[in-house]
Motif scaffolding. Structure first.
Motif, PDB file in Angstrom:
ATOM      1  N   ALA A   1     -49.798 -17.579   4.695  1.00 41.14           N
ATOM      2  CA  ALA A   1     -51.064 -17.027   4.197  1.00 41.14           C
ATOM      3  C   ALA A   1     -51.140 -17.177   2.673  1.00 41.14           C
ATOM      4  CB  ALA A   1     -51.191 -15.561   4.595  1.00 41.14           C
ATOM      5  N   ASP A   2     -52.348 -17.112   2.145  1.00 41.01           N
ATOM      6  CA  ASP A   2     -52.548 -17.261   0.699  1.00 41.01           C
ATOM      7  C   ASP A   2     -52.061 -16.049  -0.079  1.00 41.01           C
ATOM      8  OD1 ASP A   2     -53.991 -19.822   0.660  1.00 41.01           O
ATOM      9  OD2 ASP A   2     -55.488 -18.710   1.815  1.00 41.01           O
ATOM     10  N   ILE A   3     -52.174 -14.880   0.528  1.00 35.10           N
ATOM     11  CA  ILE A   3     -51.756 -13.642  -0.131  1.00 35.10           C
ATOM     12  C   ILE A   3     -50.805 -12.919   0.803  1.00 35.10           C
ATOM     13  CG2 ILE A   3     -52.521 -11.376  -0.957  1.00 35.10           C
ATOM     14  CD1 ILE A   3     -55.177 -12.758  -1.788  1.00 35.10           C
ATOM     15  N   ILE A   4     -49.601 -12.618   0.294  1.00 33.47           N
ATOM     16  CA  ILE A   4     -48.596 -11.950   1.110  1.00 33.47           C
ATOM     17  C   ILE A   4     -48.144 -10.681   0.370  1.00 33.47           C
ATOM     18  CG2 ILE A   4     -47.898 -14.157   2.119  1.00 33.47           C
ATOM     19  CD1 ILE A   4     -45.403 -14.124   0.400  1.00 33.47           C
ATOM     20  N   PHE A   5     -47.470  -9.809   1.079  1.00 30.35           N
ATOM     21  CA  PHE A   5     -47.086  -8.520   0.495  1.00 30.35           C
ATOM     22  C   PHE A   5     -45.573  -8.351   0.474  1.00 30.35           C
ATOM     23  CE2 PHE A   5     -51.469  -7.837   1.655  1.00 30.35           C
ATOM     24  CZ  PHE A   5     -51.970  -7.087   0.595  1.00 30.35           C
ATOM     25  N   ALA A   6     -45.122  -7.629  -0.562  1.00 27.98           N
ATOM     26  CA  ALA A   6     -43.698  -7.294  -0.659  1.00 27.98           C
ATOM     27  C   ALA A   6     -43.324  -6.340   0.470  1.00 27.98           C
ATOM     28  CB  ALA A   6     -43.402  -6.655  -2.011  1.00 27.98           C
ATOM     29  N   PHE A   7     -42.068  -6.429   0.887  1.00 31.23           N
ATOM     30  CA  PHE A   7     -41.562  -5.566   1.965  1.00 31.23           C
ATOM     31  C   PHE A   7     -41.222  -4.201   1.380  1.00 31.23           C
ATOM     32  CE2 PHE A   7     -38.152  -4.283   5.013  1.00 31.23           C
ATOM     33  CZ  PHE A   7     -38.906  -4.349   6.163  1.00 31.23           C
ATOM     34  N   ASP A   8     -41.852  -3.161   1.943  1.00 33.27           N
ATOM     35  CA  ASP A   8     -41.690  -1.815   1.397  1.00 33.27           C
ATOM     36  C   ASP A   8     -41.262  -0.851   2.491  1.00 33.27           C
ATOM     37  OD1 ASP A   8     -44.204  -2.298   2.647  1.00 33.27           O
ATOM     38  OD2 ASP A   8     -44.961  -0.416   1.838  1.00 33.27           O
ATOM     39  N   GLU A   9     -40.689   0.264   2.091  1.00 38.49           N
ATOM     40  CA  GLU A   9     -40.457   1.307   3.085  1.00 38.49           C
ATOM     41  C   GLU A   9     -41.675   2.209   3.113  1.00 38.49           C
ATOM     42  OE1 GLU A   9     -36.948   3.777   2.993  1.00 38.49           O
ATOM     43  OE2 GLU A   9     -37.656   4.893   4.738  1.00 38.49           O
ATOM     44  N   CYS A  10     -42.380   2.162   4.219  1.00 33.26           N
ATOM     45  CA  CYS A  10     -43.614   2.907   4.375  1.00 33.26           C
ATOM     46  C   CYS A  10     -43.279   4.266   4.980  1.00 33.26           C
ATOM     47  CB  CYS A  10     -44.535   2.111   5.298  1.00 33.26           C
ATOM     48  SG  CYS A  10     -46.184   2.768   5.411  1.00 33.26           S
ATOM     49  N   THR A  11     -43.502   5.339   4.231  1.00 34.85           N
ATOM     50  CA  THR A  11     -43.183   6.677   4.732  1.00 34.85           C
ATOM     51  C   THR A  11     -44.425   7.316   5.353  1.00 34.85           C
ATOM     52  OG1 THR A  11     -43.716   7.592   2.570  1.00 34.85           O
ATOM     53  CG2 THR A  11     -41.394   7.026   2.984  1.00 34.85           C
ATOM     54  N   THR A  12     -44.266   8.536   5.801  1.00 28.21           N
ATOM     55  CA  THR A  12     -45.433   9.270   6.323  1.00 28.21           C
ATOM     56  C   THR A  12     -45.575  10.566   5.539  1.00 28.21           C
ATOM     57  OG1 THR A  12     -44.589  10.871   7.928  1.00 28.21           O
ATOM     58  CG2 THR A  12     -44.548   8.541   8.590  1.00 28.21           C
ATOM     59  N   LEU A  13     -46.720  11.205   5.692  1.00 25.37           N
ATOM     60  CA  LEU A  13     -46.941  12.485   5.014  1.00 25.37           C
ATOM     61  C   LEU A  13     -46.008  13.569   5.556  1.00 25.37           C
ATOM     62  CD1 LEU A  13     -50.853  12.469   4.877  1.00 25.37           C
ATOM     63  CD2 LEU A  13     -49.263  12.095   2.983  1.00 25.37           C
ATOM     64  N   HIS A  14     -45.373  13.289   6.679  1.00 20.75           N
ATOM     65  CA  HIS A  14     -44.463  14.271   7.273  1.00 20.75           C
ATOM     66  C   HIS A  14     -43.102  14.269   6.599  1.00 20.75           C
ATOM     67  CE1 HIS A  14     -47.060  14.986  10.852  1.00 20.75           C
ATOM     68  NE2 HIS A  14     -47.485  13.789  10.513  1.00 20.75           N
ATOM     69  N   ASN A  15     -42.809  13.207   5.880  1.00 22.31           N
ATOM     70  CA  ASN A  15     -41.498  13.156   5.242  1.00 22.31           C
ATOM     71  C   ASN A  15     -41.420  14.169   4.099  1.00 22.31           C
ATOM     72  OD1 ASN A  15     -41.773   9.873   6.054  1.00 22.31           O
ATOM     73  ND2 ASN A  15     -39.796  10.858   6.401  1.00 22.31           N
ATOM     74  N   THR A  16     -40.199  14.631   3.842  1.00 25.05           N
ATOM     75  CA  THR A  16     -39.972  15.552   2.723  1.00 25.05           C
ATOM     76  C   THR A  16     -40.055  14.804   1.395  1.00 25.05           C
ATOM     77  OG1 THR A  16     -37.631  15.089   2.804  1.00 25.05           O
ATOM     78  CG2 THR A  16     -38.425  16.988   4.097  1.00 25.05           C
TER      79      THR A  16
END
Lengths: 411, 411
Positions: free
Chosen positions: A165-180
């Motif tokens: 793809a023309d635009i790609i994204f860095a690999f991140d750790e996606c958390t949730t609002l439930h995390n502390t």
């Protein structure tokens, strides 16, 4: 480097702006809504119909394409656009959201509403999750066949380079609002280290595959609902350089409390470099698009428009409703008489009611065309309103008429 | 009366001919294959795509549209074509096949292959059937909600007039090859009486609705595999006049032993009036289309092309295969490199394999476009070959290459 972003107009007194993203496969006039074609197809709609309804680019999911058919297949095909018969610009996400959303163990997708907060321990223990995060990467189970896989920042870059793809994204750790909060800090530190590794691997792959069109890499800003974390992430990734490269743009992602969406986006966009495009990941309800644009978002992607279409829910200027409701059986008007889409100009609500009740495949096609057109056009109208200097009025007019009915999911 | 049939060329030494059917919604160059849009949509394909692939007309099912959304809805919408956004000619069947095929009690559709003959008593007793036939009509249970309904010749005419297709069919008792000869005789006598009642009711409705476009009524020839019955039915219905009207054309229907298809069709078409169009109901496998054309059939309809498409089966000049087979994962060629359809000119087998494996809706759309194009074009090629005087060579060339793999259903 065939990637650039030019700001044509910047709103005074806000972060909003109008610009042009240039990619090897064409330009995107921003702000713009980018429809999602998860598995290299916008579900139920042919690519020509997506172009006809005004889609400027499409976004596919690296996680899904990695599992099936395999990123190497897309590479052999000449890349995502060639494979799926879409000649324009394309995006892929990093797979981070998908591999991690499988792991929380209690919801199909990450919670995006602080009002649904429960105790931290509703999140499944690490041993019960389908995804296990460590400092090096994520081990996860395929939702297709249960096989085990591992994504690291390097793997995500390799997969996204193969997909092309023309635009790609860095690999991140996606958390949730439930995390502390302590966990959010830990995840942010990991995301920082992974961003650096993504830049390195991206540089290596770009050099190795120099005959291929340049792929722009966007860093992803996490930090959940915490001002200090969001600002730190924006400051760190905004300035990050490695192997002589910096990020070409940025994605705002992760746990986004919808009630504080504008505040969070503005924290981040005040700090990120002004001259780089900003993408808001996975947000697409009409009211949220206004919040994004006025806080400096240039592009959006979201499955919402197409997902609700398949359940017969359609957007109109007067709000959202379901075509399968029996009241539409003899309604020979268009879904939205102000809409210029193919569906509204050729079919009645009575026909749409019939094909939904009959479970005909064409119901998904026609409703998706309408909803995607509605959202694409809404953001196009915001762009025009910014150029015309009447964004505030346009927003007030729209929200005054558009009723987001209570009880309906907004993402 | 805006309906006519002109024969442009008649093959010497055979019943084959080339003609033009004129309807209030346009012309059909014959022989022609008429794709089926059961519930006022060709499953998964937009009507413009059907026009692009060469469909000259579409056929919908009166039984399905009567149950949902209701024939009155189509009448209010301005008729079938207006309702479904198809400006060209349309057909509806009478509902006879559908209401009766529910009633045999052991198969979803009527048996069409004499080799599967079993004892007469495999047909469910009348009390166990979902459809009950008497001399006046058929009482049947809706497959949607179990509600009870009754079709008579008069109801079928009323329903088909409300639906408003250009070509409609008389209500007949459709038997199966499993029925005994005495039952076939009884059913043929009923079908004769019903044909007369259809002509009367059609005349009444045509007068009553004289502001509407004229609908042509085709009589349906039954008689199963019995030469004397088929010839009697053709003679009787071919000459039938009532209320000053005769049939505008004829459908060959009912129990058609595929092994004797050509023989049966030729019995009938030698007797029916030469100057009226002949439609072969529900037949559409490539090899059967040749048999039909050379025995005087002008139009065909069949769900086969679209039904098998949804299971990933596609036609090519070399035979039929399934795109979901793993061998196509890395096959970057077109489904059929001799095909000019949208699918073959824009997508690879690898992409098709991917979308079928991913259960993506677009798989049905793209495969249906290809299969319908293949069948429509095949009959178009037969028409051209008749005009060029080389039908026999064209048939031999095609059947020499096309392999109908054993074990695959042919209808």
């Amino acid at each position: 480097m065939a990637f650039s972003f030019d700001i044509k107009h910047a709103e005074s007194g806000s972060l909003a702006r109008v610009g042009t993203i240039t990619t090897p496969h064409g330009q995107i006039q921003t702000p713009a809504f980018i429809p999602v074609g998860t598995k290299a197809t916008v579900k139920s709609v042919l690519p020509e119909a997506m172009a006809d309804l005004g889609a400027q680019a499409l976004l596919a999911n690296a996680y899904h394409l990695y599992l099936q058919p395999g990123a190497d297949i897309l590479d052999e095909a000449g890349g995502l656009g060639e494979f799926m018969n879409w000649p324009g610009p394309t995006f892929t996400d990093s797979g981070g959201f998908q591999v991690l959303s499988l792991g929380v163990g209690f919801k199909k997708v990450l919670a995006m509403d602080a009002k649904t907060f429960r105790r931290d321990d509703v999140i499944a223990d690490n041993k019960e999750r389908l995804a296990h995060v460590d400092d090096e990467g994520v081990t996860f189970k395929s939702h297709l066949d249960g096989s085990m896989h591992r994504f690291t920042p390097e793997v995500s870059m390799q997969v996204q380079h193969q997909i092309g793809a023309d635009i790609i994204f860095a690999f991140d750790e996606c958390t949730t609002l439930h995390n502390t909060r302590p966990y959010q800090v830990l995840a942010m530190d990991r995301t920082y280290a992974w961003a650096m590794r993504c830049l390195d691997e991206h540089k290596r792959l770009t050099d190795e595959r120099s005959a291929k069109p340049y792929q722009a890499l966007f860093g992803v800003i996490q930090g959940a609902q915490y001002e200090d974390l969001r600002k730190k992430a924006a400051g760190d990734l905004g300035q990050m350089q490695s192997s002589g490269m910096s990020f070409d743009g940025f994605g705002i992602g992760g746990a986004l409390d919808k009630g504080a969406l504008g505040t969070i986006v503005s924290w981040v966009n005040q700090i990120l470099p002004e001259n780089k495009p900003k993408h808001l990941l996975g947000i697409g309800a009409p009211e949220d698009l206004f919040v994004g644009v006025e806080n400096g978002i240039d592009t959006f992607d979201c499955v919402l428009a197409s997902r609700i279409a398949r359940t017969s829910a359609v957007y109109t200027m007067e709000g959202r409703f379901n075509l399968s409701n029996s009241g539409f059986k003899r309604d020979f008007t268009a879904i939205d008489d102000e809409c210029d889409c193919y569906t509204c100009t050729h079919y009645t609500r009575a026909y749409m009611h019939h094909v939904f009740r009959g479970k005909e495949i064409i119901s998904a096609t026609l409703a998706t065309i309408h909803n995607e057109r509605f959202i694409v056009r809404l953001v196009d109208q915001m762009r025009q309103a910014l150029l015309d200097g009447n964004f505030k009025e346009m927003k007030a007019d729209f929200l005054g008429r558009y009723k987001h009915r209570s009880g309906q999911a907004s993402d």
